[in-house]
Design a protein around this motif. Structure first.
Motif, PDB file in Angstrom:
ATOM      1  N   PRO A   6       0.841  -1.203   0.000  1.00  0.00           N
ATOM      2  CA  PRO A   6       0.000   0.000   0.000  1.00  0.00           C
ATOM      3  C   PRO A   6       0.875   1.251   0.000  1.00  0.00           C
ATOM      4  O   PRO A   6       1.957   1.268   0.566  1.00  0.00           O
ATOM      5  N   ARG A  11      -0.942   1.972   6.277  1.00  0.00           N
ATOM      6  CA  ARG A  11      -1.208   0.574   5.911  1.00  0.00           C
ATOM      7  C   ARG A  11       0.074  -0.150   5.525  1.00  0.00           C
ATOM      8  O   ARG A  11       0.221  -1.343   5.762  1.00  0.00           O
ATOM      9  N   ARG A  12       1.026   0.574   4.926  1.00  0.00           N
ATOM     10  CA  ARG A  12       2.261  -0.054   4.460  1.00  0.00           C
ATOM     11  C   ARG A  12       3.139  -0.522   5.619  1.00  0.00           C
ATOM     12  O   ARG A  12       3.644  -1.649   5.612  1.00  0.00           O
ATOM     13  N   ARG A 175      -5.812  -6.054  13.977  1.00  0.00           N
ATOM     14  CA  ARG A 175      -4.358  -5.986  13.906  1.00  0.00           C
ATOM     15  C   ARG A 175      -3.722  -6.862  14.980  1.00  0.00           C
ATOM     16  O   ARG A 175      -2.727  -7.546  14.730  1.00  0.00           O
TER      17      ARG A 175
END
Length: 221
Positions: A6, A11-12, A175
């Motif tokens: 991403p 997000r990355r 997560r």
């Protein structure tokens, strides 16, 4: 993997930390199952093993966990020195830290490949390399600052997950669940690769860590 990352750092960076967490599971499986019941990344486990060994529990090692604790601490201290003053998130210094981590794991893989019987000296050298690498990685992950993903332990993640769910706050449970599942999956993969050899398990882990370094540096640019 590089093209699938991403673009949004929010997000990355978790994706990169998840890959490092997976590799930690592989490394700890290899270390515990093949290098004398010692963890390279999970220092809580080493403290407990060391304590039991000092209490003269039969067959519980002392030297290995003590060495791992010392080298992990030195690796983390080196990481803190390298990353001092760096802003949160992935930076060029993070790339350096992760490259050194991957290189150290790669050297450990090479060492076990060249000495497949890995006697006392080779085993100690391998544990030293892996533990210092995991300390450096943990320091790098701390500097990146992705909540709930330390890449080396999940006790605090499980505690927060259970406490938040018990308290009615489920906003960050995905997560946390993924972090626990990923390190477990890494341990499964490491144990399976050990059927071929510890050098393969460590070699694959090193390749993953170095891929993360390249991906992080490329994505940042």
């Amino acid at each position: 993997m590089l093209d699938a990352l991403p673009q949004d750092p929010a997000r990355r960076e978790p994706a990169l930390m998840f890959v490092l967490t997976f590799s930690t599971g592989m490394i700890d499986a290899a270390a515990y199952l093949d290098l004398g019941s010692v963890f390279a990344g999970n220092m809580t486990g080493n403290v407990l093993i060391l304590g039991m060994g000092l209490g003269r529990a039969s067959g519980v090692p002392v030297a290995g966990p003590a060495l791992a604790l010392l080298l992990f601490t030195l690796g983390a201290a080196l990481g803190g020195r390298l990353l001092r003053g760096s802003p949160q998130h992935w930076t060029p210094r993070t790339t350096v830290a992760v490259v050194v981590t991957g290189a150290a794991v790669g050297v450990a893989a090479l060492l076990t490949a060249l000495a497949p019987e890995h006697g006392g000296a080779v085993r100690a050298g391998t544990v030293a390399l892996l533990s210092s690498a995991m300390g450096l990685q943990a320091a790098a992950a701390r500097q990146v600052g992705v909540a709930d993903i330390t890449t080396v332990v999940v006790t605090s993640t499980i505690t927060r997950l259970a406490a938040d769910l018990g308290g009615g706050d489920a906003s960050r449970w995905p997560r946390r669940v993924v972090a626990v599942a990923v390190i477990c999956a890494g341990a499964v993969a490491g144990a399976l690769l050990l059927r071929v050899g510890v050098a393969l398990a460590l070699g694959v882990a090193a390749a993953l860590v170095l891929t993360v370094a390249v991906a992080g540096a490329r994505a940042r640019r």
